[in-house]
Design a protein around this motif. Structure first.
Motif, PDB file in Angstrom:
ATOM      1  N   MET A   1      -6.788   1.623  -0.987  1.00  0.00           N
ATOM      2  CA  MET A   1      -7.318   1.959  -2.293  1.00  0.00           C
ATOM      3  C   MET A   1      -7.763   3.409  -2.262  1.00  0.00           C
ATOM      4  N   ARG A   2      -6.977   4.248  -2.907  1.00  0.00           N
ATOM      5  CA  ARG A   2      -7.325   5.664  -2.940  1.00  0.00           C
ATOM      6  C   ARG A   2      -6.670   6.315  -4.141  1.00  0.00           C
ATOM      7  N   SER A   3      -7.088   7.522  -4.430  1.00  0.00           N
ATOM      8  CA  SER A   3      -6.485   8.258  -5.533  1.00  0.00           C
ATOM      9  C   SER A   3      -5.494   9.260  -4.951  1.00  0.00           C
ATOM     10  N   GLY A   4      -4.611   9.760  -5.814  1.00  0.00           N
ATOM     11  CA  GLY A   4      -3.646  10.730  -5.332  1.00  0.00           C
ATOM     12  C   GLY A   4      -2.565  11.007  -6.351  1.00  0.00           C
ATOM     13  N   SER A   5      -1.563  11.720  -5.919  1.00  0.00           N
ATOM     14  CA  SER A   5      -0.474  12.127  -6.798  1.00  0.00           C
ATOM     15  C   SER A   5       0.504  10.975  -7.032  1.00  0.00           C
ATOM     16  N   TRP A   6       1.345  11.131  -8.020  1.00  0.00           N
ATOM     17  CA  TRP A   6       2.379  10.144  -8.322  1.00  0.00           C
ATOM     18  C   TRP A   6       3.309   9.966  -7.120  1.00  0.00           C
ATOM     19  N   ASN A   7       3.712  11.050  -6.467  1.00  0.00           N
ATOM     20  CA  ASN A   7       4.587  10.936  -5.291  1.00  0.00           C
ATOM     21  C   ASN A   7       3.897  10.179  -4.162  1.00  0.00           C
ATOM     22  N   LYS A   8       2.593  10.373  -3.990  1.00  0.00           N
ATOM     23  CA  LYS A   8       1.858   9.662  -2.951  1.00  0.00           C
ATOM     24  C   LYS A   8       1.843   8.160  -3.254  1.00  0.00           C
ATOM     25  N   ILE A   9       1.680   7.811  -4.504  1.00  0.00           N
ATOM     26  CA  ILE A   9       1.729   6.394  -4.896  1.00  0.00           C
ATOM     27  C   ILE A   9       3.100   5.812  -4.548  1.00  0.00           C
ATOM     28  N   ARG A  10       4.156   6.520  -4.910  1.00  0.00           N
ATOM     29  CA  ARG A  10       5.514   6.035  -4.642  1.00  0.00           C
ATOM     30  C   ARG A  10       5.765   5.873  -3.153  1.00  0.00           C
ATOM     31  N   GLU A  11       5.232   6.767  -2.342  1.00  0.00           N
ATOM     32  CA  GLU A  11       5.408   6.661  -0.898  1.00  0.00           C
ATOM     33  C   GLU A  11       4.715   5.413  -0.349  1.00  0.00           C
ATOM     34  N   ASN A  12       3.587   5.053  -0.930  1.00  0.00           N
ATOM     35  CA  ASN A  12       2.800   3.920  -0.428  1.00  0.00           C
ATOM     36  C   ASN A  12       3.257   2.570  -0.961  1.00  0.00           C
TER      37      ASN A  12
END
Length: 114
Positions: A1-12
């Motif tokens: 559970m963390r915040s971040g960029s759209w690309n970071k979400i896609r990576e996870n």
């Protein structure tokens, strides 16, 4: 559970071997006033540890509770609680029919790790 960029979400968001390949294949967005990441993280920790019940304390109802803590703008009018609703039924029909302000679903392709 963390915040971040759209690309970071896609990576996870990678396929879970215990479920269907490409489990996440679409997303919906809504603009919200404010955003309290710390409140969402506290709620995540509480939800993570409070058990599981198939109809009213599941991955959907937990996610809704976390989103509601993230932003007071995600009231019942914008985000129904999801209890007793299968996640796929909630994502399409419930958000479309009963919640205001959500974008239509967008196709989502996760970034696969080798």
């Amino acid at each position: 559970m963390r915040s971040g960029s759209w690309n970071k979400i896609r990576e996870n968001l990678k396929p879970d071997p215990g479920h269907h390949k490409d489990l996440y294949d679409a997303y919906r967005c809504i603009n919200t006033a404010g955003g309290d990441v710390a409140a969402a993280q506290r709620t995540f920790r509480a939800m993570r540890d409070n058990g599981y019940q198939i109809a009213y304390n599941n991955c959907l109802t937990k996610a809704v509770a976390i989103f509601r803590k993230y932003s007071p703008a995600l009231s019942r009018a914008h985000l129904p609680n999801g209890g007793g609703t299968p996640p796929n039924s909630y994502f399409g029909p419930v958000l479309t029919k009963y919640a205001r302000g959500w974008e239509k679903p967008h196709t989502f392709t996760p970034i696969h790790h080798k």
